[in-house]
Write a protein that holds these residues in place. Structure first.
Motif, PDB file in Angstrom:
ATOM      1  N   ASP A   1       7.800   9.983  -8.187  1.00 46.80           N
ATOM      2  CA  ASP A   1       7.449  10.954  -8.776  1.00 46.80           C
ATOM      3  C   ASP A   1       6.457  10.587  -9.884  1.00 46.80           C
ATOM      4  O   ASP A   1       6.015  11.561 -10.591  1.00 46.80           O
ATOM      5  N   LYS A   2       6.601   9.211 -10.414  1.00 49.73           N
ATOM      6  CA  LYS A   2       5.577   8.830 -11.666  1.00 49.73           C
ATOM      7  C   LYS A   2       4.254   8.442 -11.213  1.00 49.73           C
ATOM      8  O   LYS A   2       3.763   8.045 -12.134  1.00 49.73           O
ATOM      9  N   ALA A   3       4.021   8.611  -9.907  1.00 50.02           N
ATOM     10  CA  ALA A   3       2.729   8.034  -9.552  1.00 50.02           C
ATOM     11  C   ALA A   3       1.494   8.549 -10.147  1.00 50.02           C
ATOM     12  O   ALA A   3       0.452   7.625 -10.358  1.00 50.02           O
ATOM     13  N   HIS A   4       1.579   9.825 -10.654  1.00 47.38           N
ATOM     14  CA  HIS A   4       0.375  10.400 -11.227  1.00 47.38           C
ATOM     15  C   HIS A   4       0.547  10.535 -12.657  1.00 47.38           C
ATOM     16  O   HIS A   4      -0.277  11.385 -13.608  1.00 47.38           O
ATOM     17  N   TYR A   5       1.815   9.997 -13.351  1.00 46.39           N
ATOM     18  CA  TYR A   5       1.732   9.933 -14.631  1.00 46.39           C
ATOM     19  C   TYR A   5       1.053   9.001 -15.581  1.00 46.39           C
ATOM     20  O   TYR A   5       0.595   8.083 -14.964  1.00 46.39           O
ATOM     21  N   VAL A   6       0.467   9.541 -16.417  1.00 40.95           N
ATOM     22  CA  VAL A   6      -0.260   8.827 -17.427  1.00 40.95           C
ATOM     23  C   VAL A   6       0.327   8.005 -18.452  1.00 40.95           C
ATOM     24  O   VAL A   6       1.131   8.435 -19.280  1.00 40.95           O
ATOM     25  N   PHE A   7       0.274   6.757 -18.175  1.00 33.56           N
ATOM     26  CA  PHE A   7       1.024   5.661 -19.107  1.00 33.56           C
ATOM     27  C   PHE A   7       0.382   5.206 -20.047  1.00 33.56           C
ATOM     28  O   PHE A   7      -1.060   5.279 -20.085  1.00 33.56           O
ATOM     29  N   ARG A   8       1.059   5.411 -21.305  1.00 28.92           N
ATOM     30  CA  ARG A   8       0.053   5.151 -22.569  1.00 28.92           C
ATOM     31  C   ARG A   8       0.711   3.849 -23.287  1.00 28.92           C
ATOM     32  O   ARG A   8       1.938   3.326 -23.134  1.00 28.92           O
TER      33      ARG A   8
ATOM     34  N   PHE B   1       5.344   2.372  -7.150  1.00 25.73           N
ATOM     35  CA  PHE B   1       6.358   3.560  -7.415  1.00 25.73           C
ATOM     36  C   PHE B   1       7.080   3.468  -5.969  1.00 25.73           C
ATOM     37  O   PHE B   1       6.677   3.994  -4.898  1.00 25.73           O
ATOM     38  N   CYS B   2       8.389   3.393  -6.233  1.00 27.67           N
ATOM     39  CA  CYS B   2       9.459   3.647  -4.896  1.00 27.67           C
ATOM     40  C   CYS B   2      10.789   3.740  -5.603  1.00 27.67           C
ATOM     41  O   CYS B   2      11.268   3.312  -6.618  1.00 27.67           O
ATOM     42  N   ASP B   3      11.512   4.750  -5.024  1.00 23.54           N
ATOM     43  CA  ASP B   3      12.731   5.266  -5.396  1.00 23.54           C
ATOM     44  C   ASP B   3      13.831   4.212  -5.233  1.00 23.54           C
ATOM     45  O   ASP B   3      14.815   4.231  -5.660  1.00 23.54           O
ATOM     46  N   SER B   4      13.455   3.362  -4.429  1.00 24.73           N
ATOM     47  CA  SER B   4      14.491   2.338  -3.833  1.00 24.73           C
ATOM     48  C   SER B   4      13.703   0.790  -3.967  1.00 24.73           C
ATOM     49  O   SER B   4      13.209   0.757  -3.202  1.00 24.73           O
TER      50      SER B   4
ATOM     51  N   ARG C   1       0.761  -1.170   0.158  1.00 24.86           N
ATOM     52  CA  ARG C   1      -0.164   0.086   0.107  1.00 24.86           C
ATOM     53  C   ARG C   1       0.897   1.322  -0.066  1.00 24.86           C
ATOM     54  O   ARG C   1       0.670   2.298  -0.760  1.00 24.86           O
ATOM     55  N   ALA C   2       2.039   1.269   0.659  1.00 25.62           N
ATOM     56  CA  ALA C   2       2.704   2.525   0.888  1.00 25.62           C
ATOM     57  C   ALA C   2       3.397   2.780  -0.404  1.00 25.62           C
ATOM     58  O   ALA C   2       3.813   4.044  -0.502  1.00 25.62           O
ATOM     59  N   TYR C   3       3.423   2.096  -1.413  1.00 25.60           N
ATOM     60  CA  TYR C   3       3.956   2.494  -2.541  1.00 25.60           C
ATOM     61  C   TYR C   3       3.041   2.642  -3.817  1.00 25.60           C
ATOM     62  O   TYR C   3       3.477   2.371  -5.191  1.00 25.60           O
ATOM     63  N   ARG C   4       1.691   3.023  -3.410  1.00 19.14           N
ATOM     64  CA  ARG C   4       0.769   3.255  -4.406  1.00 19.14           C
ATOM     65  C   ARG C   4       0.672   2.241  -5.669  1.00 19.14           C
ATOM     66  O   ARG C   4       0.834   2.793  -6.783  1.00 19.14           O
ATOM     67  N   PRO C   5       0.196   1.123  -5.244  1.00 22.02           N
ATOM     68  CA  PRO C   5       0.186   0.141  -6.517  1.00 22.02           C
ATOM     69  C   PRO C   5      -1.030   0.358  -7.437  1.00 22.02           C
ATOM     70  O   PRO C   5      -1.895   0.623  -6.954  1.00 22.02           O
ATOM     71  N   ARG C   6      -0.643   0.119  -8.716  1.00 22.82           N
ATOM     72  CA  ARG C   6      -1.949   0.060  -9.639  1.00 22.82           C
ATOM     73  C   ARG C   6      -1.994  -1.015 -10.497  1.00 22.82           C
ATOM     74  O   ARG C   6      -0.807  -1.609 -11.062  1.00 22.82           O
ATOM     75  N   LEU C   7      -2.969  -1.931 -10.463  1.00 20.22           N
ATOM     76  CA  LEU C   7      -3.298  -3.026 -11.197  1.00 20.22           C
ATOM     77  C   LEU C   7      -3.445  -2.667 -12.667  1.00 20.22           C
ATOM     78  O   LEU C   7      -4.280  -1.788 -12.915  1.00 20.22           O
TER      79      LEU C   7
END
Length: 370
Positions: free
Chosen positions: A170-177, A117-120, A91-97
């Motif tokens: 910082d890519k958590a809200h990026y729109v992946f295409r 989304f995790c820097d490390s 949960r802490a790393y904002r997972p997206r299915l």
């Protein structure tokens, strides 16, 4: 007439491409449709006349409905529940299915794809270690538009396989295409996945199901834990010229798959028959049965328990009472077939599949058998 012919060809290409993808011969839409077009049309097909990904996806679902029936619905539900369980852990790393489990277009062998989304990445692997997951970390370089980028993937193994793709925070809200369509890919957060499951399966006791999965043992994780160390267990070169126990086990599995490709219990016994050698080399059969207690059927247990005695039967050194007792079993013929596979799986340099491929084959067989 020409338009009708083109339409039929387009549909035929979509069907053939779907077959290639459903059977896991190809994993990419673009490659599958090009290969299908080459097989079906000698004069070549213009890119604009090829079927869309959506058309192929529809045909994949048709294959799934024909070959899997209700099991496909149950399988998709279970995959979504497993996805939610791991996403809550992370949960802490904002997972997206993302991918087929998100859209519902799963096919044979589909992974559960999740963006995190995790820097490390080390923080993620530490978390997976704490939770008892088995995984591999992979860094892959991809060159696109003359620019090289490193992608980090974590492959998590279990009843279902996951592919986690790790991005910077910082890519958590990026729109992946999509690299094929250019459109934004569909994805779901934990809350959105919970809402999807409630909507798709209104009668489900979500928290109860997740508790049940949390408390249950994943047999495939244990199989992997028992099998992987066998690569370091060497055997007598006189009896086993092929080398280590894992290599031998994979050879026996391949032999068994040629003989009984749909017999899940027989194939599992072929893969696991020597796992006890990594635990107790002096009584590997008893050690194997103890480690596998509660995870295998009585029939698989019978094969593992008596595979050494089957050698004695073949060599003519078994006592009359033992031979009579084994012959009384309904599975005696398969026991002796396993013994043949065991003998045949001792070839130095033989080409075999990987442990992952063997386990994936068994998982798919389990699902198809219900």
């Amino acid at each position: 007439m020409k338009g009708m012919a083109d339409s039929k060809l387009r549909q035929a290409i979509a069907l053939e491409a779907a077959r290639l993808m459903y059977e896991r011969t190809e994993s990419e839409y673009f490659t599958a449709k090009r290969k299908a077009a080459k097989r079906l049309c000698r004069r070549g097909v213009k890119p604009k006349d090829l079927p869309s990904n959506a058309e192929i996806r529809e045909q994949i679902q048709l294959f799934a409905r024909i070959h899997e029936g209700d099991k496909r619905t149950e399988n998709l539900r279970d995959m979504r529940l497993e996805a939610l369980r791991l996403m809550r852990v992370m949960r802490a790393y904002r997972p997206r299915l993302i991918g087929s489990v998100m859209t519902g277009h799963v096919r044979k062998g589909s992974d559960i794809d999740i963006h995190v989304f995790c820097d490390s990445p080390g923080l993620l692997t530490d978390l997976l270690d704490q939770e008892g997951y088995q995984y591999d970390l992979e860094r892959k370089q991809v060159v696109k538009h003359q620019e090289a980028r490193i992608f980090t993937h974590i492959h998590v193994y279990g009843r279902f396989n996951f592919e986690l793709t790790v991005y910077a925070e910082d890519k958590a809200h990026y729109v992946f295409r999509s690299s094929v369509t250019g459109k934004a890919i569909e994805r779901a957060s934990i809350r959105e996945l919970e809402e999807l499951i409630a909507r798709e399966y209104p009668d489900i006791d979500l928290e109860g199901q997740l508790r049940e999965k949390e408390e249950s043992v994943d047999p495939y994780q244990l199989y992997r834990m028992l099998l992987e160390p066998l690569e370091k267990v060497k055997q007598s070169g006189k009896v086993h010229p092929e080398g280590d126990v894992l290599y031998h086990s994979l050879q026996v599995f391949e032999q068994a798959r040629q003989e009984r490709p749909y017999d899940e219990e027989f194939l599992l016994a072929a893969l696991l028959h020597d796992v006890g050698k990594g635990l107790d080399p002096y009584d590997h059969v008893a050690a194997a049965l103890q480690a596998l207690e509660g995870l295998i059927t009585e029939r698989t247990r019978f094969f593992i328990e008596h595979h050494m005695e089957a050698h004695a039967v073949r060599e003519g050194t078994a006592g009359a009472r033992l031979k009579q007792r084994l012959e009384a079993s309904l599975d005696f013929e398969e026991l002796m077939l396993l013994e043949q596979c065991d003998q045949a799986g001792r070839v130095a340099g033989a080409i075999v599949g990987t442990l992952d491929e063997a386990l994936d084959f068994l998982k798919e067989l389990e699902r198809s058998n219900g």
